[in-house]
Design a protein around this motif. Structure first.
Motif: not given
Length: 186
Positions: A90-103, A124-129
């Motif tokens: 769950l954590a990975s999926g949520t973080a992954f899709i949010a950070s990929q969209w930002l990236d 940098v932005a995606a890794a932080l998110l």
């Protein structure tokens, strides 16, 4: 045009999806193994997800990069539900899709700048998110030193992300990731 136009493009798309899924799945497994109170093994593999999306974005544009992210996300989360604890999936999926969209969005906005600016700023932005969302959902309240793991993993993600600039440059120089016009509205 940001669509896949040659027969080789479908193969590259499938390769990108497989790479994305493999990176996320490996990271979801490796994050469960601490090196010390500051770091887990997952920090070393996860930044490759940003490299994959940035190469796809450079070659095919943001629409196809989002498609790779979604398909890679689905495959990796499904596999993670079998091979990792549900909270990690769950954590990975949520973080992954949010950070990929930002990236993808940051990269697309900076794609016409110097070759290194888009992948560096996007990573940098995606890794932080990604770090904030993943560690907050996946490990908060578990009793482990999750804050120091988050900080250590973020530091490694940023260092590896900077290190990924060289492979990015080499791959775009070989025309494996020719820049395409932006099509952010797709």
């Amino acid at each position: 045009m940001t669509t896949m136009q040659r027969p080789n493009d479908a193969r590259l798309f499938a390769l990108a999806v497989a790479a994305m899924a493999a990176v996320v799945l490996a990271s979801n497994i490796l994050v469960q193994y601490a090196i010390n109170d500051w770091l887990t093994w997952g920090a070393f593999t996860y930044p490759a997800a940003f490299l994959v999306s940035e190469l796809v974005n450079r070659r095919f544009g943001p629409r196809i990069a989002r498609r790779v992210a979604w398909v890679g996300f689905a495959v990796a989360v499904a596999a993670s539900l079998v091979l990792a604890p549900a909270r990690i999936a769950l954590a990975s999926g949520t973080a992954f899709i949010a950070s990929q969209w930002l990236d993808i969005g940051v990269f697309d906005r900076l794609r016409r700048a110097a070759w290194w600016r888009a992948p560096l700023a996007a990573t940098v932005a995606a890794a932080l998110l990604d770090s904030a969302v993943f560690w907050g959902i996946g490990f908060a309240g578990t009793g482990g030193p999750w804050i120091t793991w988050a900080l250590g993993d973020l530091a490694v993600k940023l260092a590896v992300g900077v290190g990924m600039l060289l492979p990015f440059r080499l791959l775009i120089a070989r025309s494996l990731a020719r820049p395409q016009p932006s099509n952010a509205s797709s």
